[in-house]
Design an enzyme around this catalytic site. Structure first.
Site, PDB file in Angstrom:
ATOM      1  N   ALA A  89       0.858  -1.189   0.000  1.00 28.30           N
ATOM      2  CA  ALA A  89       0.000   0.000   0.000  1.00 28.30           C
ATOM      3  C   ALA A  89       0.894   1.239   0.000  1.00 28.30           C
ATOM      4  CB  ALA A  89      -0.893  -0.006   1.229  1.00 28.30           C
ATOM      5  N   GLN A  91       1.489   3.654   2.098  1.00 28.41           N
ATOM      6  CA  GLN A  91       2.321   3.807   3.292  1.00 28.41           C
ATOM      7  C   GLN A  91       2.849   2.451   3.764  1.00 28.41           C
ATOM      8  OE1 GLN A  91       3.683   6.285   4.955  1.00 28.41           O
ATOM      9  NE2 GLN A  91       2.827   7.920   3.680  1.00 28.41           N
ATOM     10  N   SER A  92       3.356   1.652   2.848  1.00 27.65           N
ATOM     11  CA  SER A  92       3.846   0.311   3.184  1.00 27.65           C
ATOM     12  C   SER A  92       5.158   0.367   3.978  1.00 27.65           C
ATOM     13  CB  SER A  92       4.080  -0.472   1.887  1.00 27.65           C
ATOM     14  OG  SER A  92       4.838  -1.644   2.144  1.00 27.65           O
ATOM     15  N   ASN A  93       5.150  -0.262   5.145  1.00 27.47           N
ATOM     16  CA  ASN A  93       6.383  -0.387   5.934  1.00 27.47           C
ATOM     17  C   ASN A  93       7.307  -1.433   5.319  1.00 27.47           C
ATOM     18  OD1 ASN A  93       5.436   1.344   8.205  1.00 27.47           O
ATOM     19  ND2 ASN A  93       3.904  -0.285   8.352  1.00 27.47           N
ATOM     20  N   ALA A  95       7.652  -1.994   2.082  1.00 25.92           N
ATOM     21  CA  ALA A  95       8.368  -1.370   0.958  1.00 25.92           C
ATOM     22  C   ALA A  95       9.566  -0.576   1.483  1.00 25.92           C
ATOM     23  CB  ALA A  95       7.413  -0.461   0.176  1.00 25.92           C
TER      24      ALA A  95
END
Ligand SMILES: *Cc1c(COP(=O)(O)O)cnc(C)c1O
Length: 353
Positions: A89, A91-93, A95
């Site tokens: 998503a 705000q992917s942690n 990524a």
């Protein structure tokens, strides 16, 4: 009677598990601390709450994906990849930690972000994890909500291959059986710490999304013959779907370790009552949980995962789901960087949103 019980007790052979057969890089700070939360426990009137600080794994402000990436990135290097790709998503942690791991190893990094919330504000689209993805040198591209992200990932990998690159594809959340080994290892770490502390744990509670964290813990505790029940608080899928996802991955993880058939459906429990309107969408109980933990323990949770996980834990405590005498570990899976993508959720900060 005692003798009868003994005779009918199933024979349980020692289970051997050799995680060292899987190449692993050192990307994080381990073991992470296991700490008491005395003020929050007192505020709620018990049970005794503990927090396993996987927000302190070190890699680009930490989080649970670091443990998975230690195995996944080792495989990428083993395959002589020159870049990694993954998706998540906005705000992917995951990524963000993947971008940091790639930077550390000198690999390229391609990130596909799915706009699951439709939020248009600059903080959400550009700050927090997105800022860090770019700071670590990753190429970021955004896809509309509802895109088949795994297909998009494979398509991009094929394109890069046709250009002579050697891409290594990491699934969303790093959640395959290889990534889940990171949480098999975490189960060992937690068991060891509890033994050291003389702590008898009654439940472990955590946020569950792409399923790798809970699947690894369930497989790890099961193989250790530990009786600690793991409760996943869902952040996206409905209960049945989430439990099926975690179960299937836990089965594959145990198989990878050479132990088919040890995971039972009843080993996997998810409560998906705290998702709210959808993935990444703020809830009142999440904001309350974040605020309480910040004010009573000096610890920062995140709005998408650990905040909803803690909201579930607090609500279940208030409903009397746990005994006051019990010891509960909350696994802090990280994600505080994502908070800067959501500054408007707090009343003191709402103006200007
Ligand atoms: C990814 C993530 C989770 C969920 O872990 P899964 O292995 O995807 O289920 C929980 N908390 C945070 C902060 C995360 O980034």
């Amino acid at each position: 009677m005692g003798l009868l019980l003994f005779l009918f007790m199933p024979y349980q052979p020692a289970i051997t598990m050799d995680l060292t057969q899987f190449p692993r890089l050192k990307l994080g700070h381990f073991p992470t601390p296991l700490e008491p939360m005395p003020r929050l426990s007192a505020l709620l009137g018990g049970p005794q709450l503990w927090i396993k600080r996987d927000d302190c794994t070190g890699l680009s402000s930490g989080g649970n994906k670091t443990r998975k990436l230690e195995f996944l990135m080792a495989e990428a290097l083993g395959q002589k990849a020159d870049l990694v790709l993954t998706q998540g998503a906005t705000q992917s942690n995951h990524a963000r930690q993947t971008a940091a791991a790639a930077a550390r190893l000198g690999l390229g990094c391609e990130i596909l972000l799915e706009d699951r919330t439709g939020f248009k504000d600059e903080s959400y689209r550009l700050n927090g994890n997105v800022l860090l993805d770019r700071l670590h040198g990753a190429n970021v591209s955004v896809r509309p909500g509802g895109t088949d992200m795994n297909a998009a990932l494979l398509e991009l990998a094929a394109r890069l291959e046709s250009q002579g690159k050697r891409p290594y594809v990491i699934p969303g959340g790093g959640s395959n059986e290889l990534g889940a080994l990171g949480y098999v290892n975490a189960a060992f770490e937690i068991s060891y710490q509890c033994t050291q502390e003389g702590l008898s744990v009654d439940h472990l509670v955590m946020a569950t999304g792409s399923a790798g964290t809970q699947a690894g813990l369930v497989a790890g505790f099961k193989l250790l013959r530990s009786s600690i029940p793991v409760l996943g608080i869902g952040v996206r899928a409905p209960k049945q779907q989430q439990e099926a996802n975690v179960f299937q991955l836990a089965v594959r993880t145990a198989e990878l370790l050479g132990h088919p058939g040890v995971i039972q459906p009843e080993d996997v429990v998810a409560n998906c009552d705290y998702v709210g309107a959808g993935y990444g969408l703020p809830t009142e109980s999440m904001v309350e949980a974040l605020t309480l933990v910040a004010e009573y323990e000096g610890i920062v949770l995140d709005p998408v995962y650990s905040g909803k996980g803690m909201a579930g834990l607090i609500d279940l405590i208030r409903k009397g789901f746990f005994k006051k005498s019990e010891n509960i570990i909350f696994l802090h899976t990280g994600g505080a960087a994502g908070l800067f993508g959501y500054p408007g959720i707090f009343s003191f900060n709402a103006i200007g949103q």
